[in-house]
Scaffold this motif. Structure first.
Motif, PDB file in Angstrom:
ATOM      1  N   ASP A 105      23.530  29.207  12.860  1.00 56.46           N
ATOM      2  CA  ASP A 105      24.922  29.624  13.059  1.00 56.46           C
ATOM      3  C   ASP A 105      24.988  31.098  13.458  1.00 56.46           C
ATOM      4  N   TYR A 106      24.027  31.862  12.982  1.00 58.19           N
ATOM      5  CA  TYR A 106      23.940  33.288  13.279  1.00 58.19           C
ATOM      6  C   TYR A 106      22.504  33.591  13.700  1.00 58.19           C
ATOM      7  N   ILE A 107      22.358  34.279  14.827  1.00 58.09           N
ATOM      8  CA  ILE A 107      21.023  34.571  15.351  1.00 58.09           C
ATOM      9  C   ILE A 107      20.861  36.074  15.548  1.00 58.09           C
ATOM     10  N   SER A 108      19.779  36.597  14.989  1.00 52.98           N
ATOM     11  CA  SER A 108      19.477  38.025  15.077  1.00 52.98           C
ATOM     12  C   SER A 108      18.237  38.241  15.946  1.00 52.98           C
ATOM     13  N   LEU A 109      18.358  39.130  16.932  1.00 56.13           N
ATOM     14  CA  LEU A 109      17.230  39.459  17.810  1.00 56.13           C
ATOM     15  C   LEU A 109      16.554  40.721  17.302  1.00 56.13           C
ATOM     16  N   ASN A 110      15.267  40.610  16.974  1.00 58.79           N
ATOM     17  CA  ASN A 110      14.519  41.746  16.439  1.00 58.79           C
ATOM     18  C   ASN A 110      13.141  41.891  17.059  1.00 58.79           C
ATOM     19  N   ALA A 111      12.890  41.167  18.126  1.00 59.40           N
ATOM     20  CA  ALA A 111      11.573  41.218  18.760  1.00 59.40           C
ATOM     21  C   ALA A 111      11.391  42.528  19.517  1.00 59.40           C
ATOM     22  N   SER A 112      10.145  42.970  19.629  1.00 59.52           N
ATOM     23  CA  SER A 112       9.846  44.104  20.497  1.00 59.52           C
ATOM     24  C   SER A 112       9.916  43.616  21.935  1.00 59.52           C
TER      25      SER A 112
ATOM     26  N   ILE B   6      20.830  29.803  25.755  1.00 57.61           N
ATOM     27  CA  ILE B   6      22.178  29.757  25.193  1.00 57.61           C
ATOM     28  C   ILE B   6      22.708  28.330  25.183  1.00 57.61           C
ATOM     29  N   ALA B   7      22.364  27.568  26.202  1.00 52.92           N
ATOM     30  CA  ALA B   7      22.819  26.166  26.271  1.00 52.92           C
ATOM     31  C   ALA B   7      22.289  25.337  25.112  1.00 52.92           C
ATOM     32  N   LYS B   8      21.155  25.751  24.532  1.00 56.00           N
ATOM     33  CA  LYS B   8      20.563  25.018  23.414  1.00 56.00           C
ATOM     34  C   LYS B   8      21.192  25.377  22.069  1.00 56.00           C
ATOM     35  N   MET B   9      21.999  26.418  22.026  1.00 52.61           N
ATOM     36  CA  MET B   9      22.564  26.886  20.761  1.00 52.61           C
ATOM     37  C   MET B   9      23.743  26.033  20.312  1.00 52.61           C
ATOM     38  N   LYS B  10      24.071  26.167  19.036  1.00 57.21           N
ATOM     39  CA  LYS B  10      25.235  25.495  18.482  1.00 57.21           C
ATOM     40  C   LYS B  10      26.503  26.110  19.071  1.00 57.21           C
ATOM     41  N   LYS B  11      27.519  25.323  19.247  1.00 56.26           N
ATOM     42  CA  LYS B  11      28.799  25.848  19.708  1.00 56.26           C
ATOM     43  C   LYS B  11      29.379  26.752  18.622  1.00 56.26           C
ATOM     44  N   GLY B  12      29.808  27.936  19.014  1.00 56.83           N
ATOM     45  CA  GLY B  12      30.372  28.883  18.060  1.00 56.83           C
ATOM     46  C   GLY B  12      29.349  29.787  17.409  1.00 56.83           C
ATOM     47  N   VAL B  13      28.159  29.874  17.970  1.00 53.72           N
ATOM     48  CA  VAL B  13      27.110  30.720  17.414  1.00 53.72           C
ATOM     49  C   VAL B  13      27.469  32.199  17.571  1.00 53.72           C
ATOM     50  N   TYR B  14      27.041  33.000  16.625  1.00 54.35           N
ATOM     51  CA  TYR B  14      27.161  34.456  16.711  1.00 54.35           C
ATOM     52  C   TYR B  14      25.765  35.049  16.923  1.00 54.35           C
TER      53      TYR B  14
ATOM     54  N   GLY C 225      28.492  32.630  28.261  1.00 55.09           N
ATOM     55  CA  GLY C 225      28.487  31.835  27.042  1.00 55.09           C
ATOM     56  C   GLY C 225      29.710  32.101  26.179  1.00 55.09           C
ATOM     57  N   ILE C 226      30.148  33.349  26.139  1.00 48.97           N
ATOM     58  CA  ILE C 226      31.362  33.688  25.393  1.00 48.97           C
ATOM     59  C   ILE C 226      32.585  33.067  26.063  1.00 48.97           C
ATOM     60  N   LYS C 227      32.624  33.161  27.373  1.00 45.28           N
ATOM     61  CA  LYS C 227      33.764  32.612  28.127  1.00 45.28           C
ATOM     62  C   LYS C 227      33.889  31.113  27.936  1.00 45.28           C
ATOM     63  N   SER C 228      32.755  30.422  27.874  1.00 48.79           N
ATOM     64  CA  SER C 228      32.779  28.964  27.724  1.00 48.79           C
ATOM     65  C   SER C 228      33.067  28.529  26.287  1.00 48.79           C
ATOM     66  N   GLY C 229      32.951  29.453  25.331  1.00 46.23           N
ATOM     67  CA  GLY C 229      33.148  29.109  23.934  1.00 46.23           C
ATOM     68  C   GLY C 229      31.877  28.735  23.205  1.00 46.23           C
ATOM     69  N   LYS C 230      30.760  28.663  23.923  1.00 47.39           N
ATOM     70  CA  LYS C 230      29.482  28.375  23.272  1.00 47.39           C
ATOM     71  C   LYS C 230      29.122  29.484  22.295  1.00 47.39           C
ATOM     72  N   VAL C 231      29.311  30.734  22.704  1.00 42.73           N
ATOM     73  CA  VAL C 231      29.024  31.895  21.869  1.00 42.73           C
ATOM     74  C   VAL C 231      30.329  32.450  21.331  1.00 42.73           C
ATOM     75  N   ALA C 232      30.435  32.562  20.013  1.00 44.46           N
ATOM     76  CA  ALA C 232      31.661  33.065  19.398  1.00 44.46           C
ATOM     77  C   ALA C 232      31.751  34.583  19.459  1.00 44.46           C
ATOM     78  N   GLY C 233      30.591  35.259  19.479  1.00 45.18           N
ATOM     79  CA  GLY C 233      30.629  36.716  19.526  1.00 45.18           C
ATOM     80  C   GLY C 233      29.246  37.313  19.565  1.00 45.18           C
ATOM     81  N   TYR C 234      29.188  38.573  19.960  1.00 44.32           N
ATOM     82  CA  TYR C 234      27.913  39.288  20.117  1.00 44.32           C
ATOM     83  C   TYR C 234      28.074  40.701  19.588  1.00 44.32           C
ATOM     84  N   ALA C 235      27.210  41.090  18.662  1.00 38.91           N
ATOM     85  CA  ALA C 235      27.198  42.455  18.121  1.00 38.91           C
ATOM     86  C   ALA C 235      25.865  43.094  18.479  1.00 38.91           C
TER      87      ALA C 235
END
Length: 330
Positions: free
Chosen positions: A209-216, A230-238, A256-266
């Motif tokens: 439901d929430y994905i954090s990017l921390n790779a070098s 992004i297409a593989k993610m759950k709808k509404g993922v942050y 992805g945000i426009k389509s609603g697949k991604v709920a938000g990005y920080a």
């Protein structure tokens, strides 16, 4: 000591909050702060810094082969941080320049805590609702619906120094934590004690439901998160990213945000910095960006400054450097 000239390049924080750090290197030689274009070419950068044989460097600009090929003697580049993507380590060693970074633990808590703070601010729409309150529009409060984090599934891509701490912080919410890393830097028993499971990337993308990017960032994971991922993610993922902006295809993200697949990005890092007001990322209220300030805590900046000062003192005294990258090359 007069032969040492020290350039502090594109760091707006070194010696500002903790002025004693500036004063200490002034005792060693002439010191000047340079604020240069982030995309300055290597030859121009070398020209700007000619005569300066010690450099304290920020995340920009690029100290590439062209820079070293055109630069006069440079004894040291001390990174005011733990990343070194902007320094060509091989070229540095070939030209007799030592490169050192801050020990990872100095930034660990500050960066991980900021990532969680940004994510929660995004999910609960804290900034927008606070601005509406400031505008004396209390009655609009029903517009600011958010989501809970408790019991949800978290994905952590990259489980090294920062990623492992992010996973630990996520564990407080009680849900499963999925990590993807070919070689997670975690002690024995760490996975079990924090309810963490190692999975392949596709599994993480499909379940979190929430994905954090921390790779070098390296040649193999540029735009690791693209339209197909992004297409593989759950709808509404942050999504949240305090590592490197180029880990994600920002155009695909906005789609992805426009389509609603991604709920938000920080994010605290973007592919091209600095971000200007015209950026599409800043025009989207489902995106929360901070200006690369994850390390901006008093504790972290003090530790970073202390390390850079010790690097300068050690190079002058011909003593070994802590976390010297050039010494590890064959």
């Amino acid at each position: 000591m007069a032969q040492y000239k020290i350039a502090v390049v594109n760091s707006s924080s070194f010696g500002q909050v903790f002025k004693e750090h500036w004063q200490q290197i002034e005792e060693i030689g002439e010191v000047k702060r340079f604020m240069l274009p982030t995309d300055i070419d290597g030859k121009s950068l070398a020209k700007e810094l000619n005569g300066y044989n010690i450099i304290i460097a920020s995340v920009t600009p690029m100290f590439n082969k062209e820079f070293f090929d055109n630069k006069d003697e440079t004894l040291l580049i001390s990174r005011h941080g733990i990343g070194f993507n902007n320094v060509d380590i091989k070229a540095a060693k070939e030209h007799g320049t030592k490169v050192a970074i801050v020990p990872q633990l100095v930034e660990r808590d500050s960066v991980a805590e900021n990532e969680l703070a940004n994510l929660m601010t995004l999910v609960r729409r804290t900034v927008q609702s606070a601005e509406r309150e400031r505008d004396d529009r209390y009655e609009d409060r029903a517009e600011f619906m958010g989501n809970e984090l408790s019991g949800k599934t978290f994905g952590v891509i990259g489980c090294g120094n920062i990623g492992s701490r992010v996973a630990e912080l996520f564990s407080v919410f009680g849900g499963p934590i999925l990590v993807n890393d070919p070689d997670p830097k975690a002690p024995a028993g760490w996975l079990k004690s924090h309810n963490v499971e190692r999975v392949d990337l596709d599994t993480l993308l499909e379940k979190a439901d929430y994905i954090s990017l921390n790779a070098s960032l390296n040649d193999g994971n540029y735009h690791l998160i693209d339209a197909k991922k992004i297409a593989k993610m759950k709808k509404g993922v942050y999504l949240c990213n305090n590592a490197r902006g180029a880990l994600i295809d920002e155009t695909a993200l906005l789609d992805g945000i426009k389509s609603g697949k991604v709920a938000g990005y920080a994010a605290d890092a973007v592919e091209v910095e600095p971000v200007r007001a015209t950026s599409p990322l800043l025009q989207n209220d489902r995106v929360l960006l901070t200006p690369h300030t994850s390390a901006y805590t008093y504790e972290c900046l003090h530790g970073m400054g202390e390390k850079c000062v010790s690097d300068v003192k050690n190079i002058v005294a011909n003593k070994p450097l802590v976390r010297e990258l050039t010494s590890t090359l064959a």
